[in-house]
Design an enzyme around this catalytic site. Sequence first.
Site, mmCIF file in Angstrom:
data_model
loop_
_atom_site.group_PDB
_atom_site.id
_atom_site.type_symbol
_atom_site.label_atom_id
_atom_site.label_comp_id
_atom_site.label_asym_id
_atom_site.label_seq_id
_atom_site.Cartn_x
_atom_site.Cartn_y
_atom_site.Cartn_z
ATOM 1 C CG HIS A 111 -1.981 1.158 1.123
ATOM 2 N ND1 HIS A 111 -3.006 1.064 0.787
ATOM 3 C CD2 HIS A 111 -1.704 2.384 1.673
ATOM 4 C CE1 HIS A 111 -3.631 2.120 0.854
ATOM 5 N NE2 HIS A 111 -2.973 2.975 1.621
ATOM 6 C CG HIS B 197 -10.448 3.028 2.334
ATOM 7 N ND1 HIS B 197 -11.294 3.279 3.507
ATOM 8 C CD2 HIS B 197 -9.336 3.405 2.780
ATOM 9 C CE1 HIS B 197 -10.439 3.442 4.631
ATOM 10 N NE2 HIS B 197 -9.183 3.510 4.142
#
Length: 964
Positions: free
Chosen positions: A235, A302
């Site tokens: 990430h 997300h």
Amino acid sequence: MEWKIEIRNRKGVFDPLGNGIKKDIQDLGIKGVKKVNVAQVFIISGDIAEPDIERIAKELLADPITEEYLLKAKGASYRKGTGQVGHRAKGRVVEIAYNPGVMDPVEESTRKAIRDMGIYGVKSLRTERKYFIEGKITEGDFKNICEKLLYNKVIQHVVKERGVKSKKHSNSYKFKLITIDMLGADDKRLMKISKDGQLFLNLKEMQEIKKYFKKLGRNPTDCELETIAQTWSEHCGHKTFRGIIEYKEEGKTKIIDNLLKNTIMKVTNELKKPWCVSVFKDNAGVIRFDEDDNVCFKVETHNHPSALEPYGGSGTGIGGVIRDILGVGLAAKPIMNTDIFCFGLPDAAHKKVPKGMMHPKRIMKGVVRGVRDYGNRMGIPTANGAVLFDELYIGNPLVYCGTVGIMPKDKSFKASRCGDLIVAAGGRTGRDGIHGATFSSGELTHESETVSSGAVQIGNPITEKKLTDTLLKARDKNLYTAITDCGAGGFSSAVGEMGQYLGAEVDLEKAPLKYRGLSYTEIWISEAQERMVLSVPRENLKELMSIFKKEDVEAVVIGCFTSNNRLKLRYNGNVVCDLDMGFLHDGIPRFERKAVWSRPVHKESENKGKENFTRDLLKILSSWNVCSKEWIIRQYDHEVQGQSVLKPLVGIQNDGPGDASIIRPKFDSKKGIIISNGINPRFGFIDPYRMAGSCIDEALRQVIAVGGSLKKTALLDNFCWGNTDKPDRLGSLVRASFGCYDIAKAYGVPFISGKDSLNNEYSVHGESIAIPGTLLISAISVMDDVTKAVTMDLKEKGNLIYIIGETKNEMGGSHYNLINNCVGNNAPAVDAKKGLKIFNRLSEASKLSLLRACHDLSEGGMAAALAEMAFSGGFGVDAELRNAPCEIKKDKVVLFSESNTRFIAEIRKTDKKVFEDLMKGISIGLIGEVSGKKALRVYGVGGKKIIDVGIDKLKEAWQKPLRW
């Protein structure tokens, strides 16, 4: 003393929330529920007198017109209030509360409001929601209603549920330094440490960490290991894109050293656009807007959090990207949001939903509410987006959230300085968001809802709104030198990034906490929302703190930046982390992976000799991906801030599908900003390269369709892919990346920012459901004159209708094939040389005000575009396909091919010659006229009528599916 206050609607007052739940219960196939009512419960304890508690209920919590309240002291029955004791006690009742440690935004704002009333002494406040369900339902039905609709066990629990004890977090913490035995660990043990700690680090990375600490002659602390894991996560580190890839395609092999630098970033470096201010460096890409200001744009994902908790996951997704904009340069003002969602099919059978996952419809509703509530409460318009559906998203939804900001050009850069104080501002730190960055870097499994529940956050937009306003005041007074948000990794990534080339020292006990009992590591890696970190010169601290205090935003000094290139953390004087910044940021071993792509073969559509396509058009318009998304759009405030020029819905009734949105950020200027997007994973089933090109072309088409140009247009990429450890997944990602390079370079349009989200797969007992490789391309374009904006709805009877661009036999991935249960093999390609000419000529036509309406051709092809333009404007269309430029004269192809770089334009008859002269050398065709008869009539290449249907019927087919 503990008091319970229950707020209910008065008898006879419509309960919209209860009515919505009743509808959702019916969607579950459960019959017999006659009525649902909802009550809000507040439990307040402390030294508060009874008159004060009644005043809180009466003056603060209950609306005297529509609501009533009931009071009771702990251990007593309801005995005071405006409501009747026992009112609505029929049927079944269930109370739902947040689990300890989960942010409850209502709690914080209620406590402040009570203080503002002059009432003190509240020690604790928590909220619950109470549901009254009337009707004949079984115990099994009631359990299904509770578990599938009323609460999410990841963040909530049923109050006083039999046999289930509420989770409790310890309110005390006694310091104990924890070290992890890596020096004595073999490879098997190293991987166990990674898995048990939810670090998501591979063996090579764990070995590198072991080697580093072996040189130091000691084991790492838990805090050091967590810090490295956050910084090295997929990430945060984009390891796949930056690694070394051996790529095989159709018998040829090449070695790619850093895919990102060789594709996405290479475009921008080679184009060298002078209006690109800051790219791939900061929290967002920045381009020049005018002489005084710059604009920035960032799109985040997300996905994993939204899969576990749709409302909180999507809300914190939009909240997080807003903070990205606050953290670019010295802070930009957020002026517009965009959102793109990918869900499983809303009508999927419940038995097909994987174990541990929620039904796609529930995920969809939760995601929409999360983005709605956060954006609306922040006062930022959500004015652009898209929604896609595919059965392969059932185990892993995609939630893209983007924000545009504007800032003075002299506030566009930042740099922490040695000696500056580290100031944490905004929300407090809690256990919510623990392991968010690492959790997002791995696959979802049927155990994720239990193992990774701590990674879910619930945001508080009111806190972020106050923080936003305060930061902009402090920025304009030049009180800090750098700023970033506490996103993935919390303080770990924020302080680590800001001090990367300096060094930093932090005293963790100084961080404001939501509750007691957090360990030093939890404080450091928590991703609790609404927090920013500032680099503040010591001489500015007093003035900065004064501004934050006046605006009721909490801010505290937690450390300082140094010059020793080390990250040093203390807890009450005890050193818990001491890492070299060089190792932390550059010590990660390069990924070496294999990637393979081979061309697949799919079933083609048939329907030979078909003579009427009316039913096909209606079916396409009512398909999940094409149908109206008005149910979602209407929930968003897309006009707040008063800057909207073109809204998401246009036409005579403001319900037609606009191509792109335009805002005008400065009221004394005609300059505007166009935001659009391109996304079509179905093309990727055939060829990811062509998918990437088509996504870019679509985003740019939409800019051109509303009156923009490519003169100052930039792109953002967001890759959402499956597990790239698997060569076929990585191979398609590589091919899509090269598609991005070739087409963006050919169009002369740079990338300025991007994000990847990998490992979007759902694994159940070893079997994986991978999402389709999904590329979102977002475009931002500066428009010189917003008065030249063009909408897609037809304007006037008798006007001419042209198609611009050539239609090719490219039915692969089309929606016509989708409704005929096949994919096809010829996905649309992009001819950028011809496309550039079309884009530039249409931009010129917009400047000359020649276009009365313009619509880009995408999902559903020409047939869908004509239908949408007709019912949006309230006019009919008479069209003939024989005049459309097409490489193969087949009705099916001309109607439904989704070839790129094509438009339908409405032109006045008086402008016919000027328009055709302007378009010389470009493939165009005069295919019809705007009709006063409210019907779409299309004649095929042979002259026969092949579509004949009223526009009201077309519109109904388009609007009905999501009329929830």
